[in-house]
Design a protein around this motif. Structure first.
Motif, PDB file in Angstrom:
ATOM      1  N   LEU A  34       8.286  -1.901  -3.859  1.00 42.91           N
ATOM      2  CA  LEU A  34       8.360  -1.062  -4.886  1.00 42.91           C
ATOM      3  C   LEU A  34       8.557  -1.477  -6.273  1.00 42.91           C
ATOM      4  O   LEU A  34       8.315  -0.853  -7.373  1.00 42.91           O
ATOM      5  CB  LEU A  34       9.405   0.162  -4.508  1.00 42.91           C
ATOM      6  CG  LEU A  34       8.983   0.955  -3.220  1.00 42.91           C
ATOM      7  CD1 LEU A  34      10.420   1.722  -2.860  1.00 42.91           C
ATOM      8  CD2 LEU A  34       8.376   2.137  -3.656  1.00 42.91           C
ATOM      9  N   GLN A  35       9.547  -2.595  -6.241  1.00 40.38           N
ATOM     10  CA  GLN A  35       9.884  -3.249  -7.529  1.00 40.38           C
ATOM     11  C   GLN A  35       8.724  -3.757  -8.160  1.00 40.38           C
ATOM     12  O   GLN A  35       8.476  -3.673  -9.515  1.00 40.38           O
ATOM     13  CB  GLN A  35      11.000  -4.145  -7.272  1.00 40.38           C
ATOM     14  CG  GLN A  35      12.412  -3.481  -7.062  1.00 40.38           C
ATOM     15  CD  GLN A  35      13.480  -4.986  -7.023  1.00 40.38           C
ATOM     16  OE1 GLN A  35      13.151  -5.674  -6.526  1.00 40.38           O
ATOM     17  NE2 GLN A  35      14.464  -4.438  -7.597  1.00 40.38           N
ATOM     18  N   LYS A  36       7.929  -4.309  -7.518  1.00 41.09           N
ATOM     19  CA  LYS A  36       6.518  -4.707  -8.187  1.00 41.09           C
ATOM     20  C   LYS A  36       5.507  -3.654  -8.904  1.00 41.09           C
ATOM     21  O   LYS A  36       4.800  -4.113  -9.739  1.00 41.09           O
ATOM     22  CB  LYS A  36       5.670  -5.501  -7.000  1.00 41.09           C
ATOM     23  CG  LYS A  36       6.370  -6.865  -6.713  1.00 41.09           C
ATOM     24  CD  LYS A  36       5.351  -7.624  -5.560  1.00 41.09           C
ATOM     25  CE  LYS A  36       5.917  -8.753  -4.985  1.00 41.09           C
ATOM     26  NZ  LYS A  36       5.299  -9.367  -4.067  1.00 41.09           N
ATOM     27  N   GLU A  37       5.841  -2.773  -8.174  1.00 38.58           N
ATOM     28  CA  GLU A  37       5.176  -1.278  -8.825  1.00 38.58           C
ATOM     29  C   GLU A  37       5.724  -0.688  -9.980  1.00 38.58           C
ATOM     30  O   GLU A  37       5.446   0.313 -10.554  1.00 38.58           O
ATOM     31  CB  GLU A  37       4.769  -0.483  -7.633  1.00 38.58           C
ATOM     32  CG  GLU A  37       3.829  -0.718  -6.757  1.00 38.58           C
ATOM     33  CD  GLU A  37       2.147  -1.073  -7.549  1.00 38.58           C
ATOM     34  OE1 GLU A  37       1.997  -0.449  -8.424  1.00 38.58           O
ATOM     35  OE2 GLU A  37       1.368  -1.979  -6.842  1.00 38.58           O
ATOM     36  N   ILE A  42       2.927   6.105  -3.180  1.00 39.82           N
ATOM     37  CA  ILE A  42       3.941   6.752  -3.547  1.00 39.82           C
ATOM     38  C   ILE A  42       3.794   6.903  -5.365  1.00 39.82           C
ATOM     39  O   ILE A  42       3.955   7.962  -5.673  1.00 39.82           O
ATOM     40  CB  ILE A  42       5.319   6.221  -3.298  1.00 39.82           C
ATOM     41  CG1 ILE A  42       5.644   6.230  -1.808  1.00 39.82           C
ATOM     42  CG2 ILE A  42       6.333   6.764  -4.104  1.00 39.82           C
ATOM     43  CD1 ILE A  42       6.765   5.284  -1.413  1.00 39.82           C
ATOM     44  N   LYS A  43       3.337   5.664  -5.744  1.00 38.18           N
ATOM     45  CA  LYS A  43       2.983   5.637  -7.314  1.00 38.18           C
ATOM     46  C   LYS A  43       2.063   6.639  -7.583  1.00 38.18           C
ATOM     47  O   LYS A  43       1.999   7.500  -8.738  1.00 38.18           O
ATOM     48  CB  LYS A  43       2.781   4.365  -7.793  1.00 38.18           C
ATOM     49  CG  LYS A  43       2.657   4.183  -9.267  1.00 38.18           C
ATOM     50  CD  LYS A  43       2.530   2.892  -9.772  1.00 38.18           C
ATOM     51  CE  LYS A  43       2.473   2.669 -11.139  1.00 38.18           C
ATOM     52  NZ  LYS A  43       2.428   1.130 -11.399  1.00 38.18           N
ATOM     53  N   LYS A  44       0.963   6.855  -6.756  1.00 39.43           N
ATOM     54  CA  LYS A  44      -0.103   7.619  -7.076  1.00 39.43           C
ATOM     55  C   LYS A  44       0.186   9.088  -7.028  1.00 39.43           C
ATOM     56  O   LYS A  44      -0.247  10.097  -7.575  1.00 39.43           O
ATOM     57  CB  LYS A  44      -1.393   7.233  -5.969  1.00 39.43           C
ATOM     58  CG  LYS A  44      -2.597   8.166  -5.969  1.00 39.43           C
ATOM     59  CD  LYS A  44      -3.636   7.806  -5.012  1.00 39.43           C
ATOM     60  CE  LYS A  44      -4.860   8.634  -5.024  1.00 39.43           C
ATOM     61  NZ  LYS A  44      -5.911   8.212  -3.837  1.00 39.43           N
ATOM     62  N   LEU A  45       0.904   9.473  -5.804  1.00 44.96           N
ATOM     63  CA  LEU A  45       1.048  10.920  -5.473  1.00 44.96           C
ATOM     64  C   LEU A  45       2.251  11.148  -6.087  1.00 44.96           C
ATOM     65  O   LEU A  45       2.385  12.687  -6.190  1.00 44.96           O
ATOM     66  CB  LEU A  45       0.914  10.964  -3.998  1.00 44.96           C
ATOM     67  CG  LEU A  45      -0.153  10.558  -3.189  1.00 44.96           C
ATOM     68  CD1 LEU A  45      -0.210  10.668  -1.607  1.00 44.96           C
ATOM     69  CD2 LEU A  45      -1.413  11.392  -3.576  1.00 44.96           C
ATOM     70  N   HIS A  46       3.536  10.671  -6.186  1.00 48.39           N
ATOM     71  CA  HIS A  46       4.700  11.175  -6.279  1.00 48.39           C
ATOM     72  C   HIS A  46       5.811  10.853  -7.713  1.00 48.39           C
ATOM     73  O   HIS A  46       6.787  10.864  -7.893  1.00 48.39           O
ATOM     74  CB  HIS A  46       5.742  10.948  -5.283  1.00 48.39           C
ATOM     75  CG  HIS A  46       4.980  11.299  -3.827  1.00 48.39           C
ATOM     76  ND1 HIS A  46       4.859  12.647  -3.764  1.00 48.39           N
ATOM     77  CD2 HIS A  46       4.643  10.852  -2.976  1.00 48.39           C
ATOM     78  CE1 HIS A  46       4.396  12.979  -2.412  1.00 48.39           C
ATOM     79  NE2 HIS A  46       4.273  11.873  -1.814  1.00 48.39           N
ATOM     80  N   THR A  47       4.738  10.178  -8.801  1.00 51.47           N
ATOM     81  CA  THR A  47       5.475   9.524  -9.931  1.00 51.47           C
ATOM     82  C   THR A  47       6.272  10.533 -10.463  1.00 51.47           C
ATOM     83  O   THR A  47       7.401   9.907 -11.127  1.00 51.47           O
ATOM     84  CB  THR A  47       4.176   9.061 -10.841  1.00 51.47           C
ATOM     85  OG1 THR A  47       3.371   7.929 -10.049  1.00 51.47           O
ATOM     86  CG2 THR A  47       5.080   8.350 -12.038  1.00 51.47           C
ATOM     87  N   GLU A  75       0.731  -1.253   0.034  1.00 51.43           N
ATOM     88  CA  GLU A  75      -0.074  -0.125   0.071  1.00 51.43           C
ATOM     89  C   GLU A  75       0.779   1.149  -0.153  1.00 51.43           C
ATOM     90  O   GLU A  75       0.665   2.177  -0.726  1.00 51.43           O
ATOM     91  CB  GLU A  75      -0.894   0.006   1.265  1.00 51.43           C
ATOM     92  CG  GLU A  75      -2.287  -0.766   1.184  1.00 51.43           C
ATOM     93  CD  GLU A  75      -3.066  -0.754  -0.162  1.00 51.43           C
ATOM     94  OE1 GLU A  75      -3.159   0.428  -0.483  1.00 51.43           O
ATOM     95  OE2 GLU A  75      -3.320  -1.638  -0.627  1.00 51.43           O
ATOM     96  N   VAL A  76       1.910   1.374   0.788  1.00 49.95           N
ATOM     97  CA  VAL A  76       3.012   2.505   0.651  1.00 49.95           C
ATOM     98  C   VAL A  76       3.476   2.711  -0.664  1.00 49.95           C
ATOM     99  O   VAL A  76       3.459   3.892  -1.133  1.00 49.95           O
ATOM    100  CB  VAL A  76       4.199   2.139   1.601  1.00 49.95           C
ATOM    101  CG1 VAL A  76       5.124   3.260   1.654  1.00 49.95           C
ATOM    102  CG2 VAL A  76       3.458   2.144   3.011  1.00 49.95           C
TER     103      VAL A  76
END
Length: 644
Positions: free
Chosen positions: A378-381, A350-355, A345-346
């Protein structure tokens, strides 16, 4: 002659900061909270003194705990008073002690070209050899003693000599064993012409106490002493300062914050500030204004740290300078079912807000295990990320070669360095120079290893560029000592070998893996070390300073940084995520065993305080109900801050 840059920096100081920067002589303790502008105060004070005494010869001694902080302050001073930076030694305690021992260590039978062992493997090898020798001398020594490196480090941080260690342990049998092993460990270091990090402090302390003339000389050369992050000093570092100062000298400018003591494991203690106050009766100034964090963060920090009692009794709460950033400045995510869900979820958050601004994001965790879990999420995202960690040695073949041949030039009979030079040279050129053959021929011809290696290499069939680098090795390292010119030629040679600037990124070119990033690291380190120690730096000084510095590469742009809270101290980030806020992690299980009111629990609270005050814009905290299969309660610090 004041420069425009110094004028502008001076005008930007607040009245309290200016009062500290205007301090002249006598002891001063500046209690500076996080984000209070202490670096500007320190550098402005140093620059002011240098600027007003341009006709004088004395120097200023500035000590801190990280090369990054020292380099940043040195750069600022050079900008404020260009041309005067040569009158300043600004570096870490270890760099200063290495410099002292290079110049005067011979009085303690320390060769100026000593090696600094920073790698755990090197230190374990020294201890293993010491224990093997100890087993021959005493029946009480066993292989169990090969695990006593932390004990030896602790003894040195307490300035306990090998001959004194028998009686410091409650376990008398263990004291007997250490009375055999510890002296042999020191003897083995000496045999290898090496010092470990704690030896640098210990030996410099011994020099100043055994030969008071040296401490007197340093007081004369350095009439102004400034110490940053004083709260992090251990007993040995504090006693070193006392040894330099002697009984009369008290011109110490100390910057500290007892709310940021997080190195208790290394001997740091709140008692150090109390000792300094008791021994020097300094004037005390406070800098409570926080220029970094939004007021929402300052509010949390004040709520949290007021639960600690091991701090200055009249310590002022932090004050916020920045305006409020709104309701999303502080967010609490969770509770999640388990840590895997929390990390996922973290990462999504991060992906949603700070890409588009990932380089402004840091994830902080109390332990490396938490960071590893977040890294995988993070790697999975498919988010670029890197775990920040110290790196003690180079890995790419070209820079292992250049580092090894410089070491061999400095220590001509070292078989380990010869083997590294020969092995990497073969990888780079396909030319095989057997170390055993070099050794045999060197003995027969009464040559050192470097001379003989060059001699044998010159007899091989070499292409033009290889022949040139052998010639330059001979001219600038073997016959001469102009290692900086040699490095320039070696870097040019690497560029030819690589074929073009991009080959370092070619995964099929094994010997050039990490070449480009390590080239940048090498060039940055060279510049920083020469800026620190001067253009006329010796090869031995360069190598010693290089060994003390991390070879960690600079993160690529738009990359999320993951780091431990200890690693984040002294840094700041726009968007801070702190994961794993649960009992047994932060605070740690060990601190809970010590008790709610223990020094260990207070240090855990300071860890949390340091973590949240890294924030420039937003702070996101997260926690879960299960970690590694075990149910956990939310961290007490979430309640103390007022978030739960």
């Amino acid at each position: 002659m004041t420069t425009k840059e110094l004028d502008e920096a001076w005008k930007d100081l607040s009245p309290f900061q200016k009062e500290a920067a205007e301090w002249d002589e006598g002891p001063l303790l500046v209690l500076a909270g996080p984000g209070s502008g202490k670096t500007r105060v320190l550098t402005c004070r140093i620059a002011r003194i240098l600027d007003s005494t341009r006709d004088k010869k004395f120097r200023i001694l500035g000590l801190t705990f990280t090369n990054k902080a020292a380099d940043e302050m040195r750069t600022r001073v050079a900008t404020y008073v260009p041309g005067e930076e040569g009158r300043l030694f600004l570096g870490t305690f270890h760099s200063f002690c290495a410099d002292v021992l290079r110049q005067h260590g011979v009085h303690l039978n320390i060769n100026p070209n000593f090696h600094i062992y920073s790698l755990e493997n090197d230190l374990r090898a020294v201890l293993n050899d010491a224990v093997e020798e100890g087993k021959k001398l005493s029946d009480i020594v066993s292989d169990l003693d090969k695990k006593t490196l932390p004990v030896i480090n602790r003894l040195k941080s307490l300035l306990i000599m090998p001959e004194q260690c028998r009686d410091v342990f409650k376990d008398k049998e263990f004291g007997e064993r250490m009375s055999v092993v510890y002296p042999l460990y020191e003897a083995e270091l000496s045999k290898r012409n090496a010092l470990d990090f704690n030896s640098l402090i210990f030996q410099a302390y011994l020099l100043f106490t055994k030969f008071p003339a040296f401490s007197k000389r340093y007081r004369t050369v350095f009439p102004f002493v400034c110490i940053d992050e004083f709260q992090d000093t251990n007993l040995a570092q504090y006693k070193l300062i006392r040894a330099i100062a002697g009984d009369q000298f008290n011109n110490l400018f100390i910057v500290a914050d007892d709310d940021q003591i997080i190195y208790q494991w290394n001997g740091a203690s709140h008692k150090r500030i109390v000792e300094f106050i008791n021994e020097y009766s300094p004037k005390v100034m406070q800098l409570p204004m926080n220029y970094r964090c939004p007021p929402e963060i300052v509010f949390l920090a004040n709520n949290l740290i007021r639960y600690n009692f091991l701090r200055s009794p009249d310590k002022k709460p932090l004050e916020a300078y920045q305006p409020s950033r709104g309701k999303d400045t502080v967010r609490l995510l969770g509770p999640f079912a388990d840590f895997e869900t929390e990390a996922a979820e973290v990462a999504r958050d991060i992906k949603k807000l700070h890409t588009h601004n990932l380089g402004a994001v840091v994830i902080l965790g109390r332990s490396r295990k938490l960071l590893d879990g977040a890294y995988l999420a993070l790697q999975k995202e498919k988010l670029p990320c890197v775990i920040s960690q110290r790196k003690d040695e180079f890995e790419s073949t070209p820079f292992v070669w250049i580092h090894s041949i410089l070491r061999l030039a400095n220590d001509r009979q070292n078989m380990e360095y010869l083997e590294a030079v020969s092995g990497t040279f073969y990888q780079l050129t396909g030319i095989n120079l057997e170390p055993e053959e070099v050794d045999a021929q060197a003995r027969a011809a009464n040559n050192d290893y470097l001379q003989q290696w060059i001699k044998i290499a010159n007899k091989m069939v070499l292409d033009k560029t290889t022949k040139a680098i052998i010639g330059q090795t001979s001219k600038f390292l073997s016959e001469g000592r102009d290692f900086k010119v040699f490095i320039k030629h070696a870097l040019d040679w690497f560029r030819v070998l690589a074929g073009d600037e991009q080959v370092g990124s070619d995964p099929t070119s094994e010997i050039f893996i990490r070449y480009q990033e390590e080239r940048t690291v090498w060039e940055n380190l060279m510049r920083e070390i020469i800026d620190s120690l001067g253009e006329d730096i010796s090869l031995e000084a360069f190598l010693q300073e290089l060994q003390m510095r991390s070879k960690e590469p600079v993160p690529k742009p738009n990359t999320i940084i993951l780091m431990t809270i200890h690693g984040a101290k002294g840094k700041e980030f726009e968007h801070v995520y702190i994961i794993g806020l649960m009992e047994d992690e932060m605070p740690s299980f060990q601190s809970k065993k010590k008790g709610d009111d223990s020094p260990e629990m207070e240090e855990e609270r300071r860890n949390c305080f340091v973590a949240i005050t890294r924030t420039i814009k937003t702070l996101t905290l997260s926690f879960a109900e299960r970690y590694r299969g075990w149910p956990k309660e939310p961290s007490r610090f979430l309640f103390e801050m007022g978030l739960l």
